[in-house]
Design a protein around this motif. Structure first.
Motif, short mmCIF file in Angstrom:
data_model
loop_
_atom_site.label_atom_id
_atom_site.label_comp_id
_atom_site.label_asym_id
_atom_site.label_seq_id
_atom_site.Cartn_x
_atom_site.Cartn_y
_atom_site.Cartn_z
N THR A 361 0.93 -1.04 -0.02
CA THR A 361 0.17 -0.22 0.17
C THR A 361 0.59 1.09 0.09
OG1 THR A 361 0.10 -0.52 2.63
CG2 THR A 361 -2.02 -1.13 1.25
N ARG A 362 2.46 1.50 0.46
CA ARG A 362 2.76 2.31 0.59
C ARG A 362 4.13 1.91 -0.77
NH1 ARG A 362 2.52 5.92 4.21
NH2 ARG A 362 1.55 5.37 6.02
N GLY A 363 4.09 1.11 -1.76
CA GLY A 363 5.10 1.18 -2.97
C GLY A 363 5.69 0.16 -3.67
N VAL A 364 6.32 -0.42 -3.96
CA VAL A 364 6.58 -1.16 -4.75
C VAL A 364 8.05 -1.27 -5.74
CG1 VAL A 364 6.47 -0.38 -6.95
CG2 VAL A 364 6.62 -2.99 -6.94
N ILE A 372 12.93 1.61 -6.96
CA ILE A 372 12.17 1.34 -6.27
C ILE A 372 11.14 2.77 -5.96
CG2 ILE A 372 13.59 2.71 -4.83
CD1 ILE A 372 12.67 0.31 -2.63
N TYR A 373 9.61 2.45 -5.47
CA TYR A 373 9.15 3.82 -5.63
C TYR A 373 8.07 3.59 -4.14
CZ TYR A 373 6.13 7.91 -7.28
OH TYR A 373 5.56 8.86 -6.99
N ILE A 374 8.59 4.34 -3.37
CA ILE A 374 8.04 3.98 -1.85
C ILE A 374 7.57 5.47 -1.55
CG2 ILE A 374 8.32 1.50 -1.16
CD1 ILE A 374 10.13 3.19 0.96
N GLU A 375 6.51 5.79 -1.27
CA GLU A 375 5.97 6.88 -0.70
C GLU A 375 6.52 6.84 1.41
OE1 GLU A 375 2.13 7.65 -2.55
OE2 GLU A 375 1.74 7.02 -0.44
N ASP A 381 6.37 10.48 -9.65
CA ASP A 381 6.13 9.57 -10.53
C ASP A 381 7.64 8.84 -11.60
OD1 ASP A 381 3.10 8.48 -10.26
OD2 ASP A 381 3.34 10.40 -11.80
N GLU A 382 8.74 9.18 -9.96
CA GLU A 382 10.17 8.69 -10.38
C GLU A 382 10.45 7.65 -9.92
OE1 GLU A 382 12.40 12.22 -10.77
OE2 GLU A 382 10.66 13.47 -12.52
N TRP A 383 11.35 6.67 -10.69
CA TRP A 383 11.60 5.77 -9.51
C TRP A 383 13.10 5.72 -9.41
CZ3 TRP A 383 9.97 0.72 -9.41
CH2 TRP A 383 8.89 0.90 -10.68
N GLY A 384 13.07 6.03 -7.70
CA GLY A 384 14.54 5.40 -6.83
C GLY A 384 15.32 5.25 -6.78
N ASP A 385 16.39 6.19 -5.46
CA ASP A 385 17.57 4.36 -6.10
C ASP A 385 17.92 3.88 -4.94
OD1 ASP A 385 20.35 4.09 -5.94
OD2 ASP A 385 21.25 5.91 -5.21
N PHE A 386 17.27 2.07 -5.43
CA PHE A 386 17.53 1.07 -4.39
C PHE A 386 18.47 1.49 -2.85
CE2 PHE A 386 17.69 -3.37 -2.93
CZ PHE A 386 16.87 -3.33 -2.12
N SER A 387 19.78 1.76 -3.17
CA SER A 387 21.43 1.37 -3.02
C SER A 387 21.07 2.62 -1.86
CB SER A 387 22.46 1.93 -3.37
OG SER A 387 22.58 3.04 -4.36
#
Length: 481
Positions: A361-364, A372-375, A381-387
């Motif tokens: 419910t907060r992202g994927v 990664i994309y989590i609130e 709508d931009e992917w984030g840096d998993f590292s």
């Protein structure tokens, strides 16, 4: 299996027999295929369920327990773990290096009908400063003599799939804990028998699923348990790996055993690498359980096309008829209503991927490539840096072993190190026979579902109701002793 930072290297955990044994294994399983593998051969006689309600009812009708549960049962503490290894081909021949690299582990005995491979492995043992191991090279069943030894605590099995079930049985019946490469067995009745035998003998039988110890997988697991994804909704895992060249290579696999499984089953032949990590994210068998599976398969065209373009007319493979779907897609439902998507494709050209996705419910999170994309961390709508999550959420095993030796990015070593650690310290293993049976159950059940045009198939509750209780798993705390 794959090192995400290098060219994909097939593991396939399963290699290793002599030419004579390979021919006998092929004849043995080909005889089954020639006799016609009906539904009962892969379900142990369990009829398919035509609707989710029927599937749920079938799951509840589990056989009576043959002994006390193995959930939460620790290993007996031992300062030295004595190991016997069965199978010394591509997988076993490399994994022995990792056993030898761990303090307090002694390789006592080796078994493979190919004497040259056994001798090479034995030399590794003595080079590491350990006493010369006993060797067993006298045909198909010499592994039974290895299992009868009184100086072995743990048996490691890395042979073709056809032998996994019998070897796991032999180890437990002779009082040994056993770890088996994927898949642990190929039929539902075999999975139940391993569960029952583990309970009766009080010996652990574990699926050596190294992908559960991947750096990304363990980071996602800890983030999920910390609530970063909110309430979990869906996940996905796969084994999408172009193995066409290796399956037709007479020097890679000893005999065509791996390819021949594509003439027998239509379903997901190798679900564990994708299923295991996602099951861990969702605490399957530890607060949730998987209830049924629906599978769909494409036509089987890839291997035949590769053969036409690459194999001479007199090659024995021209006598084979492939039925295994080039790509299988399965949807697995859990008791809490979550959905897991599984994929399998080793017959068509494509880059390696285990998919490895988790959403809530907060992202994927999605892997291959990792993103990664989590609130509230990400917006627009931009992917984030998993590292950026590494410092906070990397598992202690990866922090303690930042550059582990061995293949597949180091997760092989992390898996073996942790397993040996739990035996040395007398801890409960991170996963058990119930996980092994659950992660392997899509092999027979996806085959049945595809034959039934996607009809749901019941996934047994191998825990017999004990899945409802939360308990630790791979997301472990660092031991104090």
């Amino acid at each position: 299996m794959h090192d995400e930072n290098a060219t994909p290297v097939p593991d396939d955990s399963t290699d290793t027999t002599a030419e004579g044994q390979s021919r006998r294994a092929v004849l043995r399983t080909a005889g089954l295929a020639g006799a016609g593998l009906g539904v009962g051969a892969f379900t142990g006689g369990t009829a398919r369920a035509d609707a989710p309600e029927a599937a749920a009812a079938a799951v509840d009708a589990a056989p009576a327990r043959k002994g006390d549960t193995m959930i939460g049962v620790p290993f007996q503490r031992r300062s030295t773990v004595r190991v016997g290894i069965i199978g010394l081909g591509n997988r076993g021949g490399s994994m022995i290096d990792l056993f030898l690299a761990i303090p307090g582990v002694r390789v006592v005995a080796l078994c493979d009908p190919v004497k040259e491979k056994t001798a090479a492995a034995a030399k590794k043992v003595t080079t590491a400063g350990q006493p010369a191991p006993a060797t067993y090279t006298k045909g198909d069943h010499d592994y039974e003599n290895l299992c009868k030894r009184g100086d072995i605590d743990f048996v490691y099995v890395a042979t073709p799939w056809d032998f996994h079930f019998d070897m796991a049985k032999s180890a437990m019946l002779n009082g040994k804990h056993v770890g088996v490469e994927c898949p642990i067995a190929l039929q539902l009745d075999q999975l139940w028998e391993l569960v029952d035998l583990s309970e009766r003998t009080r010996r652990h039988c574990v699926q050596l699923e190294n992908c559960c110890y991947g750096k990304n997988e363990m980071r996602v697991l800890r983030m999920a348990h910390a609530g970063k994804f909110g309430d979990l909704l869906h996940g996905a895992g796969a084994y999408n790996h172009d193995l066409r060249g290796l399956m037709f290579d007479p020097d890679y696999y000893e005999g065509p055993w791996r390819r021949l499984w594509h003439t027998r089953l239509r379903g997901d032949l190798y679900p564990n690498h994708g299923f295991g990590p996602v099951a861990n994210y969702m605490d399957v068998n530890r607060g949730d359980r998987v209830t049924h599976i629906s599978s769909f398969g494409t036509p089987a065209l890839g291997l035949a096309q590769y053969r036409k373009e690459n194999m001479p007319s007199g090659d024995p493979s021209w006598k084979e008829t492939y039925i295994e779907s080039d790509r299988t897609i399965s949807l697995v439902q859990t008791a809490k209503g979550r959905v897991i998507r599984l994929e399998h494709d080793v017959s068509t050209p494509h880059p390696y991927s285990r998919v490895n996705s988790l959403g809530g419910t907060r992202g994927v999170f999605e892997d291959y490539p990792e993103r990664i994309y989590i609130e509230p961390d990400h917006t627009n709508d931009e992917w984030g840096d998993f590292s950026k999550y590494a410092a906070e959420f990397d598992h202690w095993l990866w922090k303690e072993h930042a550059n582990p030796p061995g293949g597949h990015g180091g997760m092989d070593y992390i898996m073996i190190f942790r397993l040996m650690q739990t035996m040395q310290l007398g801890l409960v293993p991170d996963f058990d026979v119930y996980d092994a049976a659950t992660w392997t159950s899509p092999v027979p059940l996806s085959h049945l579902s595809i034959k039934a045009k996607g009809a749901p198939q019941a996934i047994p509750d191998f825990t017999r109701g004990l899945w409802k209780k939360a308990r630790p798993g791979v997301d472990s705390e660092k031991p104090k002793g």
